[in-house]
Design a protein around this motif. Sequence first.
Motif, short mmCIF file in Angstrom:
data_model
loop_
_atom_site.label_atom_id
_atom_site.label_comp_id
_atom_site.label_asym_id
_atom_site.label_seq_id
_atom_site.Cartn_x
_atom_site.Cartn_y
_atom_site.Cartn_z
N GLU A 51 0.86 -1.19 0.00
CA GLU A 51 0.00 0.00 0.00
C GLU A 51 0.89 1.23 0.00
OE1 GLU A 51 -3.93 1.88 2.20
OE2 GLU A 51 -2.71 0.43 3.31
N LEU A 52 0.70 2.09 -1.00
CA LEU A 52 1.49 3.31 -1.13
C LEU A 52 0.58 4.51 -1.34
CD1 LEU A 52 4.24 2.10 -3.65
CD2 LEU A 52 4.49 2.37 -1.18
N THR A 53 0.98 5.65 -0.77
CA THR A 53 0.31 6.90 -1.12
C THR A 53 0.72 7.25 -2.55
OG1 THR A 53 2.12 8.30 -0.35
CG2 THR A 53 0.39 7.70 1.28
N ILE A 54 0.00 8.16 -3.16
CA ILE A 54 0.36 8.57 -4.53
C ILE A 54 1.76 9.21 -4.55
CG2 ILE A 54 -0.28 10.03 -6.49
CD1 ILE A 54 -1.99 7.40 -6.05
N PRO A 55 2.12 10.09 -3.60
CA PRO A 55 3.51 10.60 -3.59
C PRO A 55 4.54 9.48 -3.43
CG PRO A 55 2.11 12.05 -2.31
CD PRO A 55 1.27 10.83 -2.64
N GLU A 56 4.24 8.46 -2.63
CA GLU A 56 5.17 7.33 -2.49
C GLU A 56 5.27 6.56 -3.80
OE1 GLU A 56 4.95 6.02 2.20
OE2 GLU A 56 3.34 5.35 0.87
N LEU A 57 4.14 6.34 -4.47
CA LEU A 57 4.17 5.66 -5.77
C LEU A 57 5.04 6.44 -6.75
CD1 LEU A 57 3.17 3.36 -7.61
CD2 LEU A 57 1.20 4.81 -8.17
#
Length: 157
Positions: A133-139
Amino acid sequence: MAIDKVKAYFRNYGMENRVLEFDVSSATVELAAEALHCEPCRIAKTLSFTVVNNPILIVTAGDAKIDNAKYKAQFGTKAKMLMPEEVETIIGHAVGGVCPFAINNDVTVYLDKSLQRFRTVFPACGSGNSAIELTIPELEQYSSFKEWVDVCKGWNE
């Protein structure tokens, strides 16, 4: 195994413990959503193409489909997916576990704007029974993407 490459990749960021492995398959959007107990649209599916003999990955929302006209406008050519038997050699992960992490060096990653409506998404991690599971900034950060594109349909209708 490709999941080991992905775990090693995330170990560099102290995040390998966030990689989830399941006792069931997560190789399709539907199976991944079931394993994660989430909506299928939040599965970040990674599709493999070639553009003028160069491999690319497009990460899209689980409910999005490639729009051929938008794809051609973006890349200047018709959408040509890799054959399933080519994917592991060219990308670095087999079908069912393709993700934008720990991939071969010559692969360019694009993120489709269908993902931008979510706070977090779940891409695979190199195997047909894994995700993170990643936030969009992490992705954005961990996928080393080139740019956001708008090449999908079906998700905003």
